[in-house]
Enzyme design. Structure first.
Site, PDB file in Angstrom:
ATOM      1  N   ILE A  18      23.810 114.633  34.060  1.00 37.63           N
ATOM      2  CA  ILE A  18      24.558 115.336  33.020  1.00 37.63           C
ATOM      3  C   ILE A  18      23.782 115.468  31.719  1.00 37.63           C
ATOM      4  O   ILE A  18      24.259 116.098  30.771  1.00 37.63           O
ATOM      5  CB  ILE A  18      25.901 114.630  32.738  1.00 37.63           C
ATOM      6  CG1 ILE A  18      25.681 113.164  32.329  1.00 37.63           C
ATOM      7  CG2 ILE A  18      26.813 114.732  33.948  1.00 37.63           C
ATOM      8  CD1 ILE A  18      26.956 112.435  31.943  1.00 37.63           C
ATOM      9  N   GLY A  19      22.598 114.898  31.669  1.00 40.07           N
ATOM     10  CA  GLY A  19      21.822 115.012  30.438  1.00 40.07           C
ATOM     11  C   GLY A  19      20.458 114.394  30.584  1.00 40.07           C
ATOM     12  O   GLY A  19      20.177 113.642  31.518  1.00 40.07           O
ATOM     13  N   GLY A  22      14.605 112.230  25.287  1.00 39.25           N
ATOM     14  CA  GLY A  22      13.210 111.847  25.202  1.00 39.25           C
ATOM     15  C   GLY A  22      12.894 110.558  25.905  1.00 39.25           C
ATOM     16  O   GLY A  22      11.774 110.364  26.374  1.00 39.25           O
ATOM     17  N   MET A  23      13.870 109.655  26.016  1.00 38.11           N
ATOM     18  CA  MET A  23      13.573 108.348  26.595  1.00 38.11           C
ATOM     19  C   MET A  23      14.315 108.087  27.894  1.00 38.11           C
ATOM     20  O   MET A  23      13.955 107.163  28.628  1.00 38.11           O
ATOM     21  CB  MET A  23      13.939 107.248  25.595  1.00 38.11           C
ATOM     22  CG  MET A  23      15.417 107.116  25.332  1.00 38.11           C
ATOM     23  SD  MET A  23      15.812 105.656  24.378  1.00 38.11           S
ATOM     24  CE  MET A  23      17.599 105.762  24.355  1.00 38.11           C
ATOM     25  N   ASP A 135      19.194 106.441  14.479  1.00 35.01           N
ATOM     26  CA  ASP A 135      19.018 107.775  15.065  1.00 35.01           C
ATOM     27  C   ASP A 135      20.347 108.529  15.065  1.00 35.01           C
ATOM     28  O   ASP A 135      20.725 109.148  16.058  1.00 35.01           O
ATOM     29  CB  ASP A 135      18.458 107.657  16.483  1.00 35.01           C
ATOM     30  CG  ASP A 135      17.887 108.975  16.989  1.00 35.01           C
ATOM     31  OD1 ASP A 135      17.554 109.843  16.149  1.00 35.01           O
ATOM     32  OD2 ASP A 135      17.782 109.154  18.206  1.00 35.01           O
TER      33      ASP A 135
END
Length: 430
Positions: A18-19, A22-23, A135
């Site tokens: 679902i996604g 970057g990590m 973040d």
């Protein structure tokens, strides 16, 4: 990438991806033990091979697992399975704030304030547990189907930002605080800065700082002044603009200290949107006062103004004129004292009487106590008009000698011109 139908720990069945970030990659899965849907965030291989990062990631994820708040995505478990490292999280059916902004262009002020309040509530709960997100951005804010706003990746983003300096940590540069861009110490006020940038994007539909590359954007956060939101959207109320500008101050000490303070002002902005809700920051004033005090220390002390402007436009050294006036007044006062007050030497009672018939002081008390040779008696200096005890008076005339001067010195009658050998008045004597 995990395929649908894959089982993790013989418990979590992968349904679909679902996604991806970057990590990590994010999967929707079902927990067959508790029969509920969960989200699985699997670290990418480049992170999984770094042992130091994995250890930090696990520590931060475990700390985040201790958070429980309606506005925070809950962490259920942290799992190591061979070379795979992943987190089991609460699954939120909804949309990210970033996608929501892109879909609507920009949000109405009241809606943006409502979302910001819920974000700040989640941040506040984490900050109270000494957990800093580092973040905060629309991509990490999830809006559920029922309108609940949740902040994701608490602790996880902190582990990444403290261990990476390449492209993996760059995705958030548009929301990073100036101290983060410098690599300085960060605290809750860094999250507040990122919240302010997110609010700016919500009400304007754009970012305040942009550039050709990530370095240019980071420098803009450090050096460029914040754009007032009303320049991009005139419909933004004054109160909301003030809050955004205070959240995004360059110096952490000029921002809100806590997320609770942000929430309080946001709620006031809902009630009185066109009134000032941000109190003037008194902390900026002492700096100016200290600066003034330092400048005053550097300046020489002045008792009087140095110059005065006259009618013809010229200037005078006013201070020096006043000093001259005081000096003249002092001289005049001294002269008046000498003239008006009775001389102290006339009242001096001294010993001895002159035995010479021609002595001016014959039969009267003389001023001395030893034989001087002039009067032949026990008196001293028969030619004196006054007693010179204590010194400093003037004689009428005389023919003093060096011996007289020495005798005078012995008795303490100093600076008498008549008896110092001048032959004239004491004023002119040596």
């Amino acid at each position: 990438m995990l395929k649908p139908g894959t089982y993790l720990q013989e418990r979590y069945e992968i349904i679909e991806q679902i996604g991806s970030g970057g990590m990590a990659d994010v999967y929707k899965a079902r927990c067959h033990t508790l029969n509920r849907l969960v989200a699985v965030k699997m670290l990418k291989n480049e992170f999984s091979r770094d042992e130091n990062f994995v250890n930090r990631f696990k520590m931060e994820a475990q700390a985040a697992a201790g958070l429980s708040h309606p506005n925070i995505v809950n962490v259920f478990d942290v799992v190591d399975e061979g070379d795979s490292h992943y987190i089991i999280m609460e699954l939120i059916e909804g949309i990210t704030l970033k996608s929501y902004i892109d879909k609507k262009g920009h949000l109405e002020s009241r809606e943006a304030i409502g979302i910001a309040i819920q974000m700040a509530q989640g941040m506040s709960a984490a900050h109270q547990q000494k957990i800093i997100h580092q973040d905060i951005k629309p991509q990490n804010i999830i809006i559920s189907m029922d309108g609940k706003v949740k902040v994701a990746d608490f602790g996880i983003a902190r582990a990444v930002s403290s261990n990476t300096h390449g492209d993996h940590a760059i995705g958030s540069v548009h929301y990073v605080s100036p101290e983060q861009a410098r690599g300085d110490f960060v605290d809750a006020r860094s999250d507040i800065y990122s919240l302010g940038i997110t609010m700016f994007e919500m009400v304007t539909g754009r970012l305040p700082f942009d550039g050709e590359n990530t370095v240019a954007v980071a420098i803009a956060h450090l050096e460029n002044p914040m754009i007032p939101p009303k320049e991009c959207n005139p419909d933004i109320p004054e109160s909301l603009e003030q809050i955004i500008l205070k959240c995004t101050e360059k110096k952490p000490e000029d921002r809100y200290d806590t997320a609770e303070a942000v929430i309080a002002d946001l709620r006031r902005a809902l009630i009185n949107p066109n009134e000032s809700v941000v109190e003037p920051d008194e902390r900026k004033k002492p700096e100016k006062a200290v600066e003034i005090q330092e400048n005053e220390k550097e300046r020489p002390e002045k008792k009087f103004p140095e110059r005065r402007r006259t009618k013809d436009g010229s200037t005078e050294e006013f201070g020096r004129q006043i000093e001259r006036i005081f000096a003249v007044a002092g001289v005049i006062a001294a002269i008046l004292i000498i003239i008006v007050l009775p001389s102290p030497w006339k009242a001096v009672k001294v010993r001895g009487q002159s035995e010479r018939a021609d002595c001016t002081y014959r039969g009267n008390l003389c001023s001395g106590s030893d034989h001087c040779g002039d009067c032949g008696g026990a008196g001293l200096y028969a030619g004196c008009a006054r007693a010179f005890q204590g010194g400093g008076a003037e004689g009428i005339r005389g023919a003093g000698t060096a011996d007289d001067r020495d005798q005078h010195r012995k008795l303490g009658y100093l600076r008498c011109g008549l008896h110092y050998g001048s032959g004239i008045s004491g004023r002119d004597g040596s």
